[in-house]
Design a protein around this motif. Structure first.
Motif, PDB file in Angstrom:
ATOM      1  N   ASN A 199     144.140 -54.490 -56.727  1.00  0.00           N
ATOM      2  CA  ASN A 199     142.986 -53.866 -57.349  1.00  0.00           C
ATOM      3  C   ASN A 199     142.959 -53.142 -58.764  1.00  0.00           C
ATOM      4  O   ASN A 199     142.013 -53.135 -59.407  1.00  0.00           O
ATOM      5  CB  ASN A 199     142.315 -53.100 -56.413  1.00  0.00           C
ATOM      6  CG  ASN A 199     141.466 -53.938 -55.165  1.00  0.00           C
ATOM      7  OD1 ASN A 199     141.352 -55.105 -55.350  1.00  0.00           O
ATOM      8  ND2 ASN A 199     141.054 -53.386 -54.180  1.00  0.00           N
ATOM      9  N   HIS A 200     144.072 -52.600 -58.936  1.00  0.00           N
ATOM     10  CA  HIS A 200     144.508 -51.545 -60.024  1.00  0.00           C
ATOM     11  C   HIS A 200     145.259 -52.467 -60.937  1.00  0.00           C
ATOM     12  O   HIS A 200     145.765 -51.665 -62.026  1.00  0.00           O
ATOM     13  CB  HIS A 200     145.225 -50.172 -59.604  1.00  0.00           C
ATOM     14  CG  HIS A 200     144.229 -49.450 -58.935  1.00  0.00           C
ATOM     15  ND1 HIS A 200     143.820 -49.579 -57.502  1.00  0.00           N
ATOM     16  CD2 HIS A 200     143.491 -48.326 -59.338  1.00  0.00           C
ATOM     17  CE1 HIS A 200     142.779 -48.470 -57.226  1.00  0.00           C
ATOM     18  NE2 HIS A 200     142.781 -47.750 -58.432  1.00  0.00           N
ATOM     19  N   GLY A 201     145.519 -53.661 -60.802  1.00  0.00           N
ATOM     20  CA  GLY A 201     146.212 -54.449 -61.766  1.00  0.00           C
ATOM     21  C   GLY A 201     147.561 -54.185 -61.991  1.00  0.00           C
ATOM     22  O   GLY A 201     148.546 -54.592 -62.770  1.00  0.00           O
ATOM     23  N   GLY A 202     148.294 -53.695 -60.962  1.00  0.00           N
ATOM     24  CA  GLY A 202     149.545 -53.293 -60.548  1.00  0.00           C
ATOM     25  C   GLY A 202     150.391 -53.998 -59.394  1.00  0.00           C
ATOM     26  O   GLY A 202     149.723 -55.121 -59.206  1.00  0.00           O
ATOM     27  N   ASP A 203     151.218 -53.630 -59.022  1.00  0.00           N
ATOM     28  CA  ASP A 203     152.154 -54.077 -57.776  1.00  0.00           C
ATOM     29  C   ASP A 203     152.509 -53.285 -57.118  1.00  0.00           C
ATOM     30  O   ASP A 203     152.839 -51.974 -57.277  1.00  0.00           O
ATOM     31  CB  ASP A 203     152.827 -55.326 -58.386  1.00  0.00           C
ATOM     32  CG  ASP A 203     153.924 -54.720 -59.216  1.00  0.00           C
ATOM     33  OD1 ASP A 203     154.464 -53.583 -59.121  1.00  0.00           O
ATOM     34  OD2 ASP A 203     154.266 -55.413 -60.414  1.00  0.00           O
ATOM     35  N   VAL A 204     153.273 -53.403 -55.789  1.00  0.00           N
ATOM     36  CA  VAL A 204     154.068 -52.620 -55.074  1.00  0.00           C
ATOM     37  C   VAL A 204     155.383 -53.460 -54.610  1.00  0.00           C
ATOM     38  O   VAL A 204     155.608 -54.500 -54.433  1.00  0.00           O
ATOM     39  CB  VAL A 204     153.399 -52.173 -53.907  1.00  0.00           C
ATOM     40  CG1 VAL A 204     153.037 -53.408 -52.912  1.00  0.00           C
ATOM     41  CG2 VAL A 204     154.381 -51.009 -52.850  1.00  0.00           C
ATOM     42  N   SER A 205     156.626 -52.421 -54.749  1.00  0.00           N
ATOM     43  CA  SER A 205     157.840 -53.199 -54.462  1.00  0.00           C
ATOM     44  C   SER A 205     158.625 -52.507 -53.455  1.00  0.00           C
ATOM     45  O   SER A 205     158.266 -50.989 -53.616  1.00  0.00           O
ATOM     46  CB  SER A 205     158.818 -53.257 -55.844  1.00  0.00           C
ATOM     47  OG  SER A 205     158.749 -52.418 -56.505  1.00  0.00           O
ATOM     48  N   VAL A 206     159.825 -52.715 -52.960  1.00  0.00           N
ATOM     49  CA  VAL A 206     160.365 -52.006 -52.071  1.00  0.00           C
ATOM     50  C   VAL A 206     162.100 -52.294 -52.403  1.00  0.00           C
ATOM     51  O   VAL A 206     162.587 -53.304 -52.764  1.00  0.00           O
ATOM     52  CB  VAL A 206     160.172 -52.318 -50.667  1.00  0.00           C
ATOM     53  CG1 VAL A 206     160.674 -53.685 -50.282  1.00  0.00           C
ATOM     54  CG2 VAL A 206     160.994 -51.358 -49.640  1.00  0.00           C
ATOM     55  N   ARG A 207     162.848 -51.304 -52.468  1.00  0.00           N
ATOM     56  CA  ARG A 207     164.273 -51.268 -52.199  1.00  0.00           C
ATOM     57  C   ARG A 207     164.727 -50.574 -51.156  1.00  0.00           C
ATOM     58  O   ARG A 207     164.533 -49.444 -50.867  1.00  0.00           O
ATOM     59  CB  ARG A 207     164.770 -50.638 -53.732  1.00  0.00           C
ATOM     60  CG  ARG A 207     166.154 -50.645 -53.777  1.00  0.00           C
ATOM     61  CD  ARG A 207     166.778 -50.387 -55.276  1.00  0.00           C
ATOM     62  NE  ARG A 207     165.960 -49.123 -55.693  1.00  0.00           N
ATOM     63  CZ  ARG A 207     166.289 -47.720 -55.177  1.00  0.00           C
ATOM     64  NH1 ARG A 207     167.412 -47.526 -54.556  1.00  0.00           N
ATOM     65  NH2 ARG A 207     165.714 -46.709 -55.783  1.00  0.00           N
ATOM     66  N   SER A 208     165.552 -51.228 -50.409  1.00  0.00           N
ATOM     67  CA  SER A 208     165.945 -50.978 -48.999  1.00  0.00           C
ATOM     68  C   SER A 208     167.367 -51.446 -48.552  1.00  0.00           C
ATOM     69  O   SER A 208     167.775 -52.485 -49.092  1.00  0.00           O
ATOM     70  CB  SER A 208     165.095 -51.361 -48.010  1.00  0.00           C
ATOM     71  OG  SER A 208     165.327 -50.661 -46.757  1.00  0.00           O
ATOM     72  N   ARG A 209     167.984 -50.565 -47.698  1.00  0.00           N
ATOM     73  CA  ARG A 209     169.260 -50.878 -47.107  1.00  0.00           C
ATOM     74  C   ARG A 209     169.176 -50.403 -45.637  1.00  0.00           C
ATOM     75  O   ARG A 209     168.886 -49.319 -45.552  1.00  0.00           O
ATOM     76  CB  ARG A 209     170.633 -50.462 -47.988  1.00  0.00           C
ATOM     77  CG  ARG A 209     172.149 -50.987 -47.237  1.00  0.00           C
ATOM     78  CD  ARG A 209     172.957 -50.487 -48.271  1.00  0.00           C
ATOM     79  NE  ARG A 209     172.940 -51.393 -49.492  1.00  0.00           N
ATOM     80  CZ  ARG A 209     173.845 -51.107 -50.507  1.00  0.00           C
ATOM     81  NH1 ARG A 209     174.924 -50.007 -50.336  1.00  0.00           N
ATOM     82  NH2 ARG A 209     173.818 -51.799 -51.612  1.00  0.00           N
ATOM     83  N   GLU A 210     169.783 -51.170 -44.986  1.00  0.00           N
ATOM     84  CA  GLU A 210     169.679 -50.819 -43.271  1.00  0.00           C
ATOM     85  C   GLU A 210     170.631 -49.707 -43.047  1.00  0.00           C
ATOM     86  O   GLU A 210     171.636 -49.484 -43.680  1.00  0.00           O
ATOM     87  CB  GLU A 210     170.217 -51.967 -42.477  1.00  0.00           C
ATOM     88  CG  GLU A 210     169.191 -53.232 -42.301  1.00  0.00           C
ATOM     89  CD  GLU A 210     169.668 -54.052 -41.102  1.00  0.00           C
ATOM     90  OE1 GLU A 210     169.376 -53.876 -40.034  1.00  0.00           O
ATOM     91  OE2 GLU A 210     170.037 -55.052 -41.458  1.00  0.00           O
ATOM     92  N   GLY A 211     170.141 -48.668 -42.373  1.00  0.00           N
ATOM     93  CA  GLY A 211     170.649 -47.578 -42.326  1.00  0.00           C
ATOM     94  C   GLY A 211     170.606 -46.456 -43.207  1.00  0.00           C
ATOM     95  O   GLY A 211     171.273 -45.367 -43.073  1.00  0.00           O
ATOM     96  N   GLU A 212     170.178 -46.858 -44.565  1.00  0.00           N
ATOM     97  CA  GLU A 212     170.200 -45.873 -45.364  1.00  0.00           C
ATOM     98  C   GLU A 212     168.726 -45.403 -45.982  1.00  0.00           C
ATOM     99  O   GLU A 212     168.760 -44.503 -46.831  1.00  0.00           O
ATOM    100  CB  GLU A 212     171.255 -46.485 -46.725  1.00  0.00           C
ATOM    101  CG  GLU A 212     172.473 -46.711 -46.140  1.00  0.00           C
ATOM    102  CD  GLU A 212     173.340 -47.041 -47.348  1.00  0.00           C
ATOM    103  OE1 GLU A 212     172.845 -46.979 -48.717  1.00  0.00           O
ATOM    104  OE2 GLU A 212     174.483 -47.784 -47.298  1.00  0.00           O
TER     105      GLU A 212
END
Length: 352
Positions: free
Chosen positions: A326-339
Motif C-alpha cells: 500500500n505504501h509502494g514498498g516491500d518487506v524482506s527477511v534475512r534469517s538463519r536457523e538457531g541465530e
C-alpha cells in the motif's frame, strides 16, 4: 454590371464568408468543449465512423504500452461486431503489475458508426476477491478452534473430576483466545485490503516505533524478552500512521514469540535514500531456508506446534506485506536457523 451592384454583391459575399467563418469557429469551439468533457470522464470512450475508423478517443481510452495493444485488438474485434448491428463486450486481463481488468463494450450508433467504452473493473474485482477470501478464510480457519471448543465443552459437561475440570476450562480459554485472535487478524487484514492506501500524512518514525513497541512490552516481559528501540533522529515519512504502526507491531509480535527467553528484539530505522528502512531483529529460532519464500502467505506457519503454543494465527506477516505494498514498498527477511531473523520494511520517504 454596375459598380453599385458589384459592390453590393461583394458586400453580401463578405457577409456570408464572415457568417460561415463564425459558424465554423463556433463549431470548432463546440467540438473542443466536447473533447474536453470526454477527457474528464474516467470511462474510456472511442467513437468510430461507419468504416470502423476511430474519429474520437478520450484520454481514459489511451493506455499506452502493451496494454493499449491488447485493448486495441479487442476494440477492433468488437467494433466489427457492432458494425453488423450486434452489441458486443469482452474482458481484457492485464497482468501488470499492477493487475488490471478492463471491460470493453461496443454498440452500434444510428449513423452507422460505433461507440466503444472501456470500463476499468480492477478495483471492483479486487474488492470482490477480498470479500470472497475473507469468507473462505474465516470459515476454514475457525473450524479447528470451534471444533475444539465443542469437544472440550462436551468433555467438561460429563466430568466430575475437579482437576480435570480446571484443565479443560483452561484449554477452553486458550481456544477461545485463539479463535478471537484469528477473527481480529482477519478483520484487520480485510480492512487494510479494502481500505487500500488510506489517508496519507507526514508520520513521525520514532512515534511509530515506540507506539508499536509499547503494544508488546508486557508480552515481551512474560516471554523473558528485552525490547530495544533505536533512535530514528526525528525522521518522518509520508504514509498512513495506523497501517505503519500495525506493520511494525506485527513484526515485533512475530519476533517476540519466536525468541528464546533472555533474547533481545531490536527495532530501529535508517534512511537508505530514497527509502526508509525499518528493521526488527531477533535472536530467536530462525527460519528454515525452505520456508523463507512462503512466510508472507496467509496462514502459513513455519512451526505449527510453536504457533499453537504462542497463539499465532499465521496472518501477521501477510498484513505486513499488504501494508508495505500500500505504501509502494516491500518487506524482506534475512534469517538463519538457531541465530535469529531480521525483517526489513522498506517504505519510500516521499509519496510515489
Amino acid at each position: 454590371m454596375s459598380l453599385f451592384h458589384r459592390a453590393t454583391d461583394d458586400g453580401r459575399l463578405r457577409h456570408e464568408l464572415d457568417t460561415k467563418e463564425h459558424e465554423l469557429t463556433a463549431a470548432r469551439a463546440e467540438v473542443e468543449r466536447l473533447r474536453t468533457a470526454l477527457d474528464s470522464v474516467q470511462l474510456g470512450m472511442v467513437i468510430t465512423d461507419a468504416a470502423g475508423r476511430p474519429v474520437l478517443r478520450n484520454r481514459a481510452a489511451t493506455l499506452g504500452g502493451h496494454a493499449e495493444l491488447l485493448v486495441n485488438e479487442a476494440i477492433q474485434r468488437l467494433t466489427a461486431a457492432a458494425l453488423r448491428g450486434e452489441a458486443a463486450e469482452d474482458r481484457v486481463n492485464l497482468y501488470g503489475p499492477p493487475m488490471r481488468v478492463l471491460l470493453v463494450r461496443a454498440v452500434p450508433l444510428p449513423d452507422g458508426g460505433t461507440l466503444v467504452t472501456i470500463d476499468d473493473l480492477s478495483e471492483r474485482v479486487r474488492l470482490d476477491a477480498v470479500r470472497t477470501d475473507f469468507v473462505s478464510n474465516i470459515s476454514h480457519e475457525l473450524k479447528t478452534p470451534v471444533g475444539a471448543l465443542a469437544l472440550l465443552a462436551e468433555t467438561l459437561q460429563d466430568s466430575d473430576d475437579l482437576d480435570l475440570t480446571r484443565r479443560l476450562a483452561g484449554k477452553l480459554v486458550d481456544e477461545a483466545h485463539r479463535a478471537a485472535g484469528t477473527i481480529d487478524d482477519l478483520l484487520e487484514l480485510s480492512r487494510i485490503e479494502l481500505g487500500g492506501q488510506g489517508e496519507r500524512e507526514r508520520v513521525s518514525v520514532p512515534a511509530v516505533l515506540n507506539d508499536a513497541a509499547a503494544r508488546h512490552r508486557l508480552t515481551a516481559e512474560n516471554f523473558g524478552v528485552v525490547l530495544e528501540v533505536g533512535e530514528a533522529n526525528g525522521r518522518t515519512v509520508l504514509g498512513n500512521r495506523l497501517q505503519l504502526v500495525s506493520a511494525v507491531s506485527n513484526l515485533i509480535d512475530n519476533a517476540v514469540k519466536y525468541s528464546n527467553r533472555g533474547g533481545v528484539v531490536r527495532i530501529d530505522a535508517e534512511v537508505d535514500d530514497p527509502d526508509l528502512l525499518i528493521r526488527v531483529a531477533d535472536q530467536g529460532v530462525g527460519i528454515p531456508a525452505r520456508d523463507i519464500d512462503r512466510i508472507f502467505e496467509r496462514f502459513y506457519r513455519v512451526d505449527r506446534a510453536r504457533s499453537r503454543d504462542t497463539g499465532g494465527t499465521g496472518l501477521g506477516l501477510a498484513i505486513v506485506r499488504h501494508i508495505a505494498t500500500n505504501h509502494g514498498g516491500d518487506v524482506s527477511v534475512r534469517s538463519r536457523e538457531g541465530e535469529g531473523s531480521t525483517f526489513t520494511l522498506r517504505i519510500p520517504i516521499e509519496e510515489q
